[in-house]
Design an enzyme around this catalytic site. Sequence first.
Site, PDB file in Angstrom:
ATOM      1  N   HIS A 121      47.308  52.111  43.264  1.00  0.00           N
ATOM      2  CA  HIS A 121      46.755  52.788  44.442  1.00  0.00           C
ATOM      3  C   HIS A 121      47.772  53.835  44.885  1.00  0.00           C
ATOM      4  O   HIS A 121      48.978  53.677  44.683  1.00  0.00           O
ATOM      5  CB  HIS A 121      46.539  51.749  45.538  1.00  0.00           C
ATOM      6  CG  HIS A 121      45.814  52.230  46.741  1.00  0.00           C
ATOM      7  ND1 HIS A 121      46.426  52.961  47.738  1.00  0.00           N
ATOM      8  CD2 HIS A 121      44.531  52.058  47.153  1.00  0.00           C
ATOM      9  CE1 HIS A 121      45.554  53.225  48.694  1.00  0.00           C
ATOM     10  NE2 HIS A 121      44.392  52.688  48.365  1.00  0.00           N
ATOM     11  N   ASP A 198      52.457  45.005  45.104  1.00  0.00           N
ATOM     12  CA  ASP A 198      51.396  45.448  46.000  1.00  0.00           C
ATOM     13  C   ASP A 198      50.353  44.331  46.016  1.00  0.00           C
ATOM     14  O   ASP A 198      49.599  44.152  45.059  1.00  0.00           O
ATOM     15  CB  ASP A 198      50.798  46.765  45.487  1.00  0.00           C
ATOM     16  CG  ASP A 198      49.582  47.221  46.285  1.00  0.00           C
ATOM     17  OD1 ASP A 198      49.129  46.476  47.175  1.00  0.00           O
ATOM     18  OD2 ASP A 198      49.070  48.324  46.000  1.00  0.00           O
ATOM     19  N   GLN A 201      45.159  43.651  47.224  1.00  0.00           N
ATOM     20  CA  GLN A 201      43.902  43.132  46.678  1.00  0.00           C
ATOM     21  C   GLN A 201      44.011  41.700  46.168  1.00  0.00           C
ATOM     22  O   GLN A 201      43.014  41.131  45.733  1.00  0.00           O
ATOM     23  CB  GLN A 201      43.419  44.045  45.537  1.00  0.00           C
ATOM     24  CG  GLN A 201      43.092  45.457  45.948  1.00  0.00           C
ATOM     25  CD  GLN A 201      41.869  45.532  46.862  1.00  0.00           C
ATOM     26  OE1 GLN A 201      41.068  44.616  46.942  1.00  0.00           O
ATOM     27  NE2 GLN A 201      41.731  46.659  47.561  1.00  0.00           N
ATOM     28  N   LYS A 224      41.927  43.493  54.906  1.00  0.00           N
ATOM     29  CA  LYS A 224      41.198  43.110  53.699  1.00  0.00           C
ATOM     30  C   LYS A 224      41.029  41.597  53.591  1.00  0.00           C
ATOM     31  O   LYS A 224      40.388  41.109  52.659  1.00  0.00           O
ATOM     32  CB  LYS A 224      41.921  43.635  52.458  1.00  0.00           C
ATOM     33  CG  LYS A 224      42.008  45.160  52.387  1.00  0.00           C
ATOM     34  CD  LYS A 224      42.729  45.605  51.126  1.00  0.00           C
ATOM     35  CE  LYS A 224      43.023  47.101  51.147  1.00  0.00           C
ATOM     36  NZ  LYS A 224      41.808  47.939  51.079  1.00  0.00           N
ATOM     37  N   CYS A 362      41.378  56.122  45.965  1.00  0.00           N
ATOM     38  CA  CYS A 362      42.829  56.358  46.126  1.00  0.00           C
ATOM     39  C   CYS A 362      43.568  56.052  44.828  1.00  0.00           C
ATOM     40  O   CYS A 362      44.694  55.523  44.851  1.00  0.00           O
ATOM     41  CB  CYS A 362      43.403  55.526  47.279  1.00  0.00           C
ATOM     42  SG  CYS A 362      42.703  55.938  48.882  1.00  0.00           S
TER      43      CYS A 362
END
Length: 408
Positions: A121, A198, A201, A224, A362
């Site tokens: 991302h 990261d 997700q 999220k 993104c």
Amino acid sequence: MNIHAVREQFPILHQEVNGHPLVYLDSAASSQKPRSVIDAVSRYYELDNANVHRGVHTLGSRATDAYEGAREKVAAFLNAESPEQIIFTRGTTTALNLVATGYARSVCGEGDEIVITPMEHHSNLIPWQQAAKATGATLKYIPLQPDGTLSLEDVEKTITPRTKVVSVTYVSNVLGVVNPIKAIAEIAHRAGAIMVVDGAQSTPHKRVDVQDLGADFYAFSGHKMCAPTGIGALYGKRTLLENMEPIEFGGEMIDFVELYDSTWKDIPYRFEGGTPVIAGAVGLGAAIDFLESVGLDEIEQHERRLAAYAYERLSTIEGLQMYGPKENRVGLITFNLDDVHPHDVATVLDSKGIAIRAGHHCCQPLMRWLNVSATARASFYLYNTESDIDHLTDALIQTKEFFGHAIG
């Protein structure tokens, strides 16, 4: 997991959009909020609203207890060694920028290397571009396999003794790939590099243990994972955090201020200057309580079933191309319909009450690797059902037929 009982806890799902029952398939962008989270934020504003770490009055004490209680919940949720290793941020983007600026720029120099992947991302790509430009370090990319996965052999080849930072997404927001973070971290550590993850997700969808993963830094966003917008967190190993300089200066992050110099508070407060997003932290704590009450393992299994079912159903649509591996994917499907722009697909689906994402997500370098300008994406969460996927499939077939007649 009782899916119907879960759905009952999300007020926003019980509405019609454009004359159709809402089918929300955009949780990878932002999840919906259960009643318990909405109520927790409302209660804070109704009963406890005050600034934290400042006043000695009752409301200030209650607000501080709620804020620090949320930090403790995040630490336990990630299996961090201590709450002091949890820094509240605006989200994943802010957290990764803090590492790229506060840590990487102080340890990287000419000839050093920062290693990432083409699937990142922009939040986990641009900060490293800027860090490399500022320090003279070289930005390197682990190549992708044809299905969008990573090969550990390529990881071994890309990471060298000159590598100072490796930063990889745990789960791709486009491909649905679950990357082998633990194995990548072991390779990075053998080379003397740190591992940044990261977790935007991954954190909402699977159980995360930062110690087991070998993460030196781990970033995620609350919005999220059923929490409010504007709140997230960064986990960092204590020795790294203690040697990092803050990148934002002002009230509450200081220890002592003189006219020409200042000193900083201990971690985590040196990185939380100004008034924090207190209500957001309270909401994040409530979201963690909710997800744990449902069960992270149950959520992951539910989403994997939905992803497999969606892959099977969408595979029956002629002219629909899906991206990413068939196996070992989380609950999202990224796709394109032949000769139909993804924005047109999303617009038609919206007219039928189905919310999906369309665009480059993104991830412009990844779009170029896929040889497309944009894609459509349907993403699933704990409140989605096979019926939602059936509605999506039927609507895509109708969309294909509509544009086929229009083109013909």
